[in-house]
Each structure stands twice: as structure tokens, then as C-alpha cells.
Design an enzyme around this catalytic site. Structure first.
Site: not given
Ligand code: DGT
Ligand code: MG
Length: 376
Positions: A204, A206, A300
């Protein structure tokens, strides 16, 4: 004190060659196998074996030389009986029969497939497996009611299981930057997670968001999310509220490692750039055309007040194992409680302020460890 044994952090003290920038000589084969073992045992983590294995693998990763015999491991921390058994097997037979048989098991294969769905953890996967669900089709056919996250996870399964590249992370960074500037000029973003540690790919991306004037960050997340939604950048999002200030016992030491910042778990719709093109690499010898012009990427977002920003950056840069060891070090060696919000000195009974990561390492009595050396 000392009776607690040698910490993983101690390893960074005597890996002089790493600090000096010399290459760490561990063969790819060796590294690959160790990483596999960590992954295998992660799921079987009934008694903390996953963590024990991560520690052991991190110690081996930090060694300046290739491990070719068991005698080289004498005196090293974090290598338990079980880790040593696996390493011995690898050194003698090229692989660990124990791990290989785990990998071959239907249960393990199913765990891997099912936990590959965003929103599905080991517990849920395990429950499904006991009901006879071993793959995505069986899950779809089961008629199980999935929550919004899991539905999105299933829908974008292939994209989300494909590593995110640094170029994609940068492209998303530009979008997030534009979003925060549009809704609150002066806001700042920082790339955290694995990409800040110099990793070339990640699961992902962040980001940490703040504003230099304390208090201005309040309400920022919902504005950023609305902006991103209005521009069509979000395929899924779930925002959780910051409960740090609301807790009854005030800004005291958080009970768990989970922090209390306002946080948005999202799936971005990233338009494929020129450099990636629309032609996919050869698959099974066949050149396949992907005529979609976008891919899904997990992102995120976390909002922090500027007063906690240094702690948030440190806490969100990871790795998870590094964070765990750093907190353990703070507690056991310094009698301090470190979180992504603050550090509390139990001896002085007060919080210590910091505006940079360097200051925090100094409080902990540690030499500054740059992000690229936090890949434990
Ligand atoms: P990746 O994304 O798999 O390439 O690797 P990382 O290291 O970016 O891992 P990730 O994205 O799961 O998390 C980034 C860092 O953020 C991780 O090292 C620790 C921290 N972190 C993640 N989730 C939480 C959380 O709920 N609370 C706190 N305090 N920290 C978290
Ligand atoms: Mg990450």
C-alpha cells in the site's frame, strides 16, 4: 535491565559494515527462503511464533556476512530453538521440510488466498476454511454476507495483490498533495511506511497529513476525502475517528499499539501513466492486452496535529518489527512509554516534547537510525 537479553536493536550497533554502506552479503537464495519462512509462520501464529521468526530473520538479514555454518550463529540474539532447527535444515538440505510441508497443505494455500482479500484477516479466513471455503469462487458461491471492505477487496483482488511501485506511490503522492492544498492551503504531507524506508515496492502507500498551526488539522480528513471522492479518485474509503483526545484518562499511554489518529483506509483509482502503458508483460507466453486505463491501489491516510507529528512519522515509518522493538527498548531500557503520539518518561512522570525523529532517538539513548536501516 540486562537480564531481559539482547534486543534486536543491539544488532544495529555491530553491523558496522551496514552503517558504512558496504553491501550485506547474504545470497538471494538465502534471503528468499528466510522471507518465505517468515510468511509461512505468520499465519500459524498461535503462540507468537510468527514474531519469533520475524526477529530471527531480521537478525540474519542484518548480519554482515553470508551464513554458511551453524557455528556463525553462536551468541546471536533472537535465534530460538525452532528458528535454529529451520536454519540448520536450510543449510544442510537447501530447504526446511517442515516449512515445505506447511506450504503444500490445502489449509495454508487457502489461508493465503483468503487473507489476500482486503478486509479479511487470519481469523475470518480460518472460520471460512473450517466451513469448507478454500478459494474465491467458493466464497462467492457461499452466499456469505461480506462487509463493504471485503466486497471492495474481492472486486479488486488482482490489483490489490500486485505490488505497488515507487512510481505509482509518487503519482498518488501528487494527488494527495493536490487534495490537501486545495482544501487547506499550508497543509503538509509526508510519505511514510515502506516507501520512506527506501523499499521499491509495497502492499500500500502510507501518508501522514498535518498543518503547521496546531488545531488547523481538525476536520481536515473529511475535507480531503470529499475532495478525492468528488474528483473520482476513490473506489473505497473508510475513515475512523481520532479518539485520542476523547479518552477518559486524557492523553495517557495508549493501551495498545493501535494509535488513535484520524485514519482513512482507502482504495485509489490510479490512472495508468504513459511509462506503464496498457500492454501487460507476457503471461503464460501470451501477450495480453489490458484495456483498462487504471488500477486499484491501497492507500492509508493519517492526520496528525503538528505537536505529535515527529512521533507519528516515527510510528508510521515502520517496519512493524522495528516499531515493536523500539517500543520494547523504550519500556525495558529507559522506563519510557513510546507511541505514535508521544513519549512518556515514567521516572520523571511527564511527557517529553519532540519536533524531530532525531530528538526522539536521543531521548531513547539511541544513535539516530535512518529510515533505510529500519527494515527489520
Ligand atoms: P508495505 O506496505 O507492506 O510495503 O509495508 P509497510 O512497512 O509500509 O507496512 P504498513 O503499510 O502495513 O504500515 C506502515 C507502518 O505504519 C508500519 O510499519 C507500522 C505503522 N502502522 C500500520 N498500522 C498501524 C496502526 O494501526 N497503528 C500504528 N500505530 N501504526 C501502524
Ligand atoms: Mg505500507
Amino acid at each position: 535491565g540486562q537480564s531481559l537479553g539482547v534486543h534486536l536493536l543491539d544488532i544495529s550497533w555491530y553491523t558496522e559494515s551496514m552503517r558504512a554502506g558496504h553491501p550485506v552479503v547474504i545470497t538471494d537464495r538465502h534471503k528468499l527462503q528466510l522471507n518465505t519462512y517468515v510468511m509461512e509462520l505468520h499465519f500459524l501464529d498461535e503462540d507468537g511464533r510468527g514474531v519469533a521468526f520475524r526477529r530471527a530473520a531480521a537478525v540474519l538479514k542484518a548480519l554482515p556476512a553470508q551464513v554458511t555454518s551453524m557455528s556463525q550463529l553462536r551468541g546471536l540474539p533472537c535465534l530460538g530453538e525452532h528458528s535454529l532447527r529451520v536454519i540448520k535444515d536450510v543449510l544442510e538440505n537447501g530447504e526446511s521440510s517442515e516449512v515445505e510441508s506447511t506450504k503444500q497443505s490445502e489449509r495454508f494455500k487457502a489461508l493465503k488466498i483468503l487473507t489476500g482479500i482486503f478486509g479479511v484477516g487470519a481469523k475470518t479466513a480460518d472460520r471460512w476454511i473450517r466451513e469448507g471455503i478454500y478459494n474465491l469462487q467458493q466464497l462467492r458461491d457461499s452466499g456469505h454476507a461480506l462487509n463493504q471492505a471485503q466486497k471492495a477487496g474481492l472486486e479488486h483482488y488482482n490489483d490489490l495483490n500486485q505490488p505497488v511501485t515507487k512510481a505509482e506511490a509518487n503519482a498518488i503522492g501528487e494527488i494527495v498533495q493536490k487534495a490537501v492544498i486545495s482544501v487547506l492551503p499550508g497543509s503538509q504531507i509526508a510519505l511514510t511506511g515502506g516507501f520512506r524506508r527506501g523499499k521499491l515496492t509495497g502492499h500500500d502507500v502510507d501518508f501522514l497529513i498535518t498543518h503547521p498551526e496546531e488545531g488547523r488539522e481538525v476536520g481536515l480528513m473529511s475535507k480531503v476525502v470529499s475532495w478525492l471522492e468528488s474528483q473520482g479518485f476513490l473506489l473505497y474509503q473508510k475513515t475512523t475517528r481520532n479518539s485520542y483526545l476523547e479518552s477518559k484518562d486524557g492523553p495517557a499511554r495508549p493501551a495498545s499499539n493501535m494509535d488513535r489518529f484520524e485514519r482513512c483506509f482507502s482504495i485509489f483509482k490510479l490512472t495508468k501513466g504513459e511509462e506503464q502503458g496498457t500492454t501487460q508483460p507476457e503471461k503464460n507466453g501470451v501477450q495480453t492486452m489490458d484495456n483498462r486505463l487504471w488500477r486499484a491501489v491501497r492507500v492509508d491516510l493519517v492526520v496528525s496535529p503538528i505537536s505529535q507529528f515527529a512521533f507519528a512519522v516515527l510510528g508510521w515509518t515502520g517496519s512493524k518489527l522495528f516499531e515493536r522493538e523500539l517500543r520494547r527498548w523504550a519500556g525495558h531500557e529507559k522506563d519510557m512509554s513510546l507511541s505514535s503520539h508521544a513519549v512518556f518518561d515514567n521516572k520523571q512522570n511527564r511527557y517529553l516534547r519532540a519536533t524531530s525523529e532525531e530528538e526522539i532517538f536521543a531521548y531513547l539513548g539511541l544513535e539516530y537510525i535512518p529510515p533505510s536501516e529500519r527494515n527489520a
